[in-house]
Design a protein around this motif. Structure first.
Motif: not given
Length: 298
Positions: A44-68
């Motif tokens: 229920g949350r956005q995990l990545f912001q799409r850029l012209s080249r690649g993506v950048t993680p949201t703070t939600v994604a950073d937190e999820l990645a640290a746990k996983l």
């Protein structure tokens, strides 16, 4: 929740790009996109912001990645070691660093890991460029002679490099150490400087730290490799500022000599940089730990 979605998420987070993650996982980019959308719908949350080249993680994604990351990496290691019977060292690591320290110190320190199955792919270049490549996931680990900064990258102090002013023996006769110590850099103005760039960064740093002055002459010879600078010093072409480790053998055999020996030589700290969370991967953690341990004797 499907573990494959979490594995794909972690690959995108580490790679910073759907395309690079697809290459790492050997699946199509549309499949990566579909899996990330499915995961975003489930959490229920956005995990990545799409850029012209690649993506950048949201703070939600950073937190999820640290746990996983620790748990998924541990599962991968267990699967490799206990189910498939392979050593977790059997991975490819993309390492990058400045040419001289990487060739002279870093790679020999990793020889044993390569013999045991680690695959290394090495990129050489200036630290600023390599750190940009690390942030963009083109490299896994970078040895840097500038302090890494920026979001998503963490660094460990690896070792200190000290710099020395050297020349062939005949320059020591023409430029006595005592005269340099008492009269300063003006004594050196008749000797050609040999540098690795027009900016003569090492000379600038040495002059500022030791003489509290700026050099007043430009380089007589510029060659973009410190090993070549050392060879030119040996040949008697001029004087240079070099890392002590690089010219240790030449100092020992007398082919070059110290022109000055200040009480506190100029220092530069080397750093070992990785993306945040990457040291939860066993093969990278082992390589990182090996370099930190070996660097204690550099």
């Amino acid at each position: 929740m499907d573990l494959s979605l979490l594995r794909t998420f972690l690959a995108v987070h580490r790679a910073g790009s759907f395309t690079r993650a697809a290459h790492l996982l050997d699946i199509s980019q549309p499949a990566i996109t579909a899996q990330i959308r499915s995961l975003e719908k489930q959490v229920g949350r956005q995990l990545f912001q799409r850029l012209s080249r690649g993506v950048t993680p949201t703070t939600v994604a950073d937190e999820l990645a640290a746990k996983l990351a620790p748990h998924l990496d541990a599962l991968e290691e267990i699967t490799a070691r206990d189910v498939l019977g392979t050593d977790p060292l059997h991975h490819t690591v993309h390492l990058a660093g400045p040419p001289e320290i990487t060739g002279r110190r870093v790679l020999p320190a990793l020889a044993d890991l390569v013999r045991r199955g680690l695959r290394l792919r090495v990129t050489l270049g200036p630290s600023e460029e390599l750190l940009s490549g690390l942030a963009a996931a083109r490299h896994d680990i970078v040895v840097s002679d500038v302090r890494p900064r920026g979001r998503g990258v963490t660094a460990t102090a690896l070792a200190d490099e000290d710099y020395v002013l050297v020349g062939a023996p005949h320059w020591a006769e023409l430029l006595p150490r005592e005269r340099i110590a008492t009269r300063g850099p003006t004594v050196l103005e008749g000797a050609p400087l040999i540098c690795d760039s027009e900016e003569q960064a090492l000379v600038e740093r040495y002059w500022a730290a030791v003489f509290d002055a700026k050099p007043t002459t430009s380089a007589g010879l510029v060659v973009p490799d410190l090993r070549a600078v050392l060879d030119c010093v040996r040949a008697g072409a001029g004087i240079a500022v070099l890392p002590r480790y690089l010219c240790a053998e030449a100092l020992a055999d007398g082919s070059v000599v110290l022109l000055l020996d200040p009480d506190v030589p100029p220092l530069t700290t080397l750093f070992l940089a990785v993306r945040v969370g990457e040291l939860s991967r066993p093969h990278l953690a082992r390589l990182h730990a090996r370099l930190v341990a070996e660097a204690a004797d550099w």
